[in-house]
Design a protein around this motif. Structure first.
Motif, mmCIF file in Angstrom:
data_model
loop_
_atom_site.group_PDB
_atom_site.id
_atom_site.type_symbol
_atom_site.label_atom_id
_atom_site.label_comp_id
_atom_site.label_asym_id
_atom_site.label_seq_id
_atom_site.Cartn_x
_atom_site.Cartn_y
_atom_site.Cartn_z
ATOM 1 N N GLN A 29 0.822 -1.216 0.000
ATOM 2 C CA GLN A 29 0.000 0.000 0.000
ATOM 3 C C GLN A 29 0.854 1.263 0.000
ATOM 4 O OE1 GLN A 29 -3.417 0.652 2.367
ATOM 5 N NE2 GLN A 29 -4.186 -1.427 2.198
ATOM 6 N N CYS A 30 2.095 1.143 0.436
ATOM 7 C CA CYS A 30 2.992 2.298 0.493
ATOM 8 C C CYS A 30 3.932 2.369 -0.705
ATOM 9 C CB CYS A 30 3.800 2.265 1.788
ATOM 10 S SG CYS A 30 2.790 2.520 3.259
ATOM 11 N N GLY A 31 3.710 1.521 -1.689
ATOM 12 C CA GLY A 31 4.470 1.636 -2.930
ATOM 13 C C GLY A 31 5.711 0.786 -3.022
ATOM 14 N N PHE A 32 5.923 -0.124 -2.068
ATOM 15 C CA PHE A 32 7.081 -1.014 -2.118
ATOM 16 C C PHE A 32 6.679 -2.358 -2.724
ATOM 17 C CE2 PHE A 32 8.134 1.896 1.378
ATOM 18 C CZ PHE A 32 9.426 2.269 1.024
ATOM 19 N N ASN A 33 7.611 -2.968 -3.439
ATOM 20 C CA ASN A 33 7.363 -4.278 -4.030
ATOM 21 C C ASN A 33 8.291 -5.350 -3.478
ATOM 22 O OD1 ASN A 33 5.292 -3.507 -5.924
ATOM 23 N ND2 ASN A 33 6.885 -2.438 -7.079
ATOM 24 N N ASP A 34 9.376 -4.927 -2.863
ATOM 25 C CA ASP A 34 10.382 -5.851 -2.350
ATOM 26 C C ASP A 34 10.355 -5.843 -0.824
ATOM 27 O OD1 ASP A 34 12.645 -7.196 -1.538
ATOM 28 O OD2 ASP A 34 13.944 -6.334 -3.079
ATOM 29 N N PRO A 35 9.866 -6.910 -0.182
ATOM 30 C CA PRO A 35 9.763 -6.943 1.283
ATOM 31 C C PRO A 35 11.101 -6.724 1.992
ATOM 32 C CG PRO A 35 8.443 -8.690 0.330
ATOM 33 C CD PRO A 35 9.243 -8.099 -0.794
ATOM 34 N N SER A 36 12.169 -7.313 1.468
ATOM 35 C CA SER A 36 13.466 -7.168 2.135
ATOM 36 C C SER A 36 13.972 -5.728 2.052
ATOM 37 C CB SER A 36 14.492 -8.132 1.517
ATOM 38 O OG SER A 36 14.691 -7.855 0.147
ATOM 39 N N TYR A 37 13.735 -5.076 0.917
ATOM 40 C CA TYR A 37 14.133 -3.673 0.758
ATOM 41 C C TYR A 37 13.318 -2.787 1.688
ATOM 42 C CZ TYR A 37 15.122 0.784 -1.584
ATOM 43 O OH TYR A 37 15.495 2.082 -1.867
ATOM 44 N N PHE A 38 12.017 -3.065 1.790
ATOM 45 C CA PHE A 38 11.154 -2.315 2.696
ATOM 46 C C PHE A 38 11.636 -2.450 4.137
ATOM 47 C CE2 PHE A 38 7.564 -2.670 5.689
ATOM 48 C CZ PHE A 38 7.106 -1.357 5.660
ATOM 49 N N CYS A 39 11.917 -3.692 4.555
ATOM 50 C CA CYS A 39 12.358 -3.924 5.937
ATOM 51 C C CYS A 39 13.683 -3.228 6.220
ATOM 52 C CB CYS A 39 12.482 -5.417 6.208
ATOM 53 S SG CYS A 39 10.892 -6.288 6.216
ATOM 54 N N LYS A 40 14.572 -3.229 5.231
ATOM 55 C CA LYS A 40 15.868 -2.571 5.384
ATOM 56 C C LYS A 40 15.692 -1.061 5.571
ATOM 57 C CE LYS A 40 20.253 -1.820 2.965
ATOM 58 N NZ LYS A 40 21.027 -2.114 1.730
ATOM 59 N N PRO B 38 9.972 -3.814 11.034
ATOM 60 C CA PRO B 38 8.509 -3.653 11.052
ATOM 61 C C PRO B 38 7.825 -4.468 12.141
ATOM 62 C CG PRO B 38 9.278 -3.831 8.797
ATOM 63 C CD PRO B 38 10.468 -4.107 9.667
ATOM 64 N N SER B 39 8.242 -5.728 12.330
ATOM 65 C CA SER B 39 7.611 -6.573 13.339
ATOM 66 C C SER B 39 7.884 -6.039 14.748
ATOM 67 C CB SER B 39 8.097 -8.015 13.220
ATOM 68 O OG SER B 39 9.504 -8.077 13.322
ATOM 69 N N ALA B 40 9.109 -5.550 14.993
ATOM 70 C CA ALA B 40 9.432 -4.983 16.306
ATOM 71 C C ALA B 40 8.668 -3.680 16.529
ATOM 72 C CB ALA B 40 10.938 -4.733 16.416
ATOM 73 N N TYR B 41 8.479 -2.920 15.470
ATOM 74 C CA TYR B 41 7.723 -1.663 15.562
ATOM 75 C C TYR B 41 6.273 -1.936 15.940
ATOM 76 C CZ TYR B 41 6.010 2.993 14.272
ATOM 77 O OH TYR B 41 5.426 4.240 14.304
ATOM 78 N N ILE B 42 5.677 -2.927 15.289
ATOM 79 C CA ILE B 42 4.292 -3.292 15.586
ATOM 80 C C ILE B 42 4.169 -3.771 17.036
ATOM 81 C CG2 ILE B 42 2.442 -4.936 15.044
ATOM 82 C CD1 ILE B 42 3.514 -4.926 12.136
ATOM 83 N N LYS B 43 5.122 -4.563 17.465
ATOM 84 C CA LYS B 43 5.105 -5.071 18.849
ATOM 85 C C LYS B 43 5.217 -3.927 19.847
ATOM 86 C CE LYS B 43 7.385 -8.479 21.811
ATOM 87 N NZ LYS B 43 8.468 -9.503 21.920
ATOM 88 N N ALA B 44 6.038 -2.913 19.534
ATOM 89 C CA ALA B 44 6.221 -1.776 20.433
ATOM 90 C C ALA B 44 4.953 -0.924 20.549
ATOM 91 C CB ALA B 44 7.376 -0.910 19.959
ATOM 92 N N LEU B 45 4.088 -0.988 19.533
ATOM 93 C CA LEU B 45 2.843 -0.215 19.563
ATOM 94 C C LEU B 45 1.798 -0.834 20.476
ATOM 95 C CD1 LEU B 45 2.397 0.690 15.774
ATOM 96 C CD2 LEU B 45 3.063 2.239 17.616
#
Length: 283
Positions: A254-265, A275-282
C-alpha cells in the motif's frame, strides 16, 4: 494544480485569523503551500504526517505546532476520530510590530516569537494543558478570542517543552522553483502507493531528469528518491499505528514497495526497528 501561496484573508474587525475545524468541516485542502503569516496549529487527537519543507515525521495523539512565516508545509489535519478538532491560528508581522511591541509586558512573548526555532513542536503535556483554551476559541467573541490567544502565546513562550523540527538551516526556496516543487509534493501525496519514477515527474514538469533532480535537491536539501522512500516509510508507520489488522505485506504494498526485504531494510534504517518490532512496540 492548487495554488502554492495561500492567501490569508483577515477581516478588518480582527487582528488575527482563528479557525476551528471538525471532522465534518475540515480545513480546505490546499496541499503544499506557504504564507507570510506565523501559524499555530492545534489538533486534538488522531495521527498523521508532519511535512514542513523537506522534513517528515509522524505525530500521534494530536499535535501542537508553531511555524514561522514562509515555511512550505502540507496540511496537518487528520480524519481519525469523530470528535477530532483542528484549530488554526494565523497572524502576521503587523500584529507583532503594531500591537505587541506597544506593551513592554509582552517582551517575553516577543522573545519567543523572534528567537524560537522557525518550526517547533510542543510536548504532549503542553498540548493537553492548553487543549481547553484552544477548544474554547470556536465559541468566543472577538474580544474573548484575542485575550485567549494572548494567554496561549504567553503559555507557549514560558514553556521549554518544545523541539525544533528543522535540523538544518531554514531553506530559502527559489520562488521560480516553488510551483514545480509544489507539484512534486502533491503528486507524491496522491500517488505514493504507485510506481513513481524521477523521469516521469521530470516529463510532467517539462524538465530533463538531471534538471529535475538538481532543482529538487537545491530546493529541499534531499535527493528525490531519498525523499520518496522517507515519505513512504512514514506512511507505513501511520498505517501500522492506525490498523491492527493489516499485515506487513499489505502495508508495504500500500505504500508503494514491491520488495519486502528492501522495505524492511529501509524501515529499520529510518525507525531503528524492524517492522515486526515496531508493531510489537505499539501494543
Amino acid at each position: 494544480m492548487k495554488p502554492s501561496y495561500e492567501q490569508i484573508y483577515l477581516e478588518q474587525s480582527k487582528s488575527l485569523k482563528i479557525e476551528s475545524y471538525t471532522k465534518d468541516s475540515l480545513c480546505h485542502e490546499i496541499n503544499w503551500h506557504l504564507h507570510p503569516e506565523y501559524e499555530i496549529v492545534f489538533i486534538k487527537n488522531g495521527s498523521g504526517i508532519i511535512q514542513v519543507e523537506s522534513h517528515l515525521e509522524n505525530y500521534q495523539d494530536g499535535l501542537l505546532i508553531f511555524l514561522s512565516p514562509n515555511m512550505p508545509h502540507m496540511p496537518f489535519g487528520n480524519k481519525d476520530f469523530r470528535d477530532n478538532v483542528e484549530v488554526v491560528i494565523q497572524f502576521n508581522e503587523d500584529f507583532i510590530e503594531e500591537k505587541l511591541y506597544h506593551f513592554p509586558e509582552f517582551s517575553i512573548i516577543l522573545d519567543f516569537i523572534k528567537k524560537s526555532p522557525k518550526g517547533c513542536i510542543f510536548s504532549q503535556k503542553i498540548k493537553d494543558e492548553l487543549s481547553a483554551s484552544f477548544l474554547r476559541l470556536s465559541n468566543q467573541n472577538n474580544i474573548e478570542k484575542l485575550l485567549n490567544f494572548i494567554n496561549i502565546l504567553y503559555r507557549l513562550s514560558i514553556s521549554k517543552n518544545y523541539r525544533s523540527i528543522i535540523k538544518t538551516n531554514h531553506l530559502e526556496i527559489d520562488k521560480t522553483s516553488l510551483p514545480r516543487i509544489s507539484k512534486v509534493f502533491e503528486y507524491v501525496n496522491k500517488n505514493y502507493a504507485k510506481k513513481i519514477k524521477s523521469e516521469t515527474l521530470a516529463k510532467e514538469l517539462g524538465l530533463t531528469t538531471n534538471s529535475f533532480c538538481r532543482i529538487f535537491k537545491s530546493s529541499t536539501g534531499k535527493n528525490f528518491i531519498s525523499f520518496l522512500n522517507e515519505f513512504r516509510i512514514k506512511k507505513a508507520q501511520e498505517l501500522f499505528y492506525n490498523s491492527n489488522n493489516m499485515s506487513i505485506s499489505e502495508v508495504l504494498y500500500q505504500c508503494g514497495f514491491n520488495d519486502p526485504s528492501y522495505f524492511c531494510k529501509l524501515f529499520k534504517k529510518q525507525t531503528g526497528l524492524s517492522p515486526s518490532a515496531y508493531i510489537k512496540a505499539l501494543k
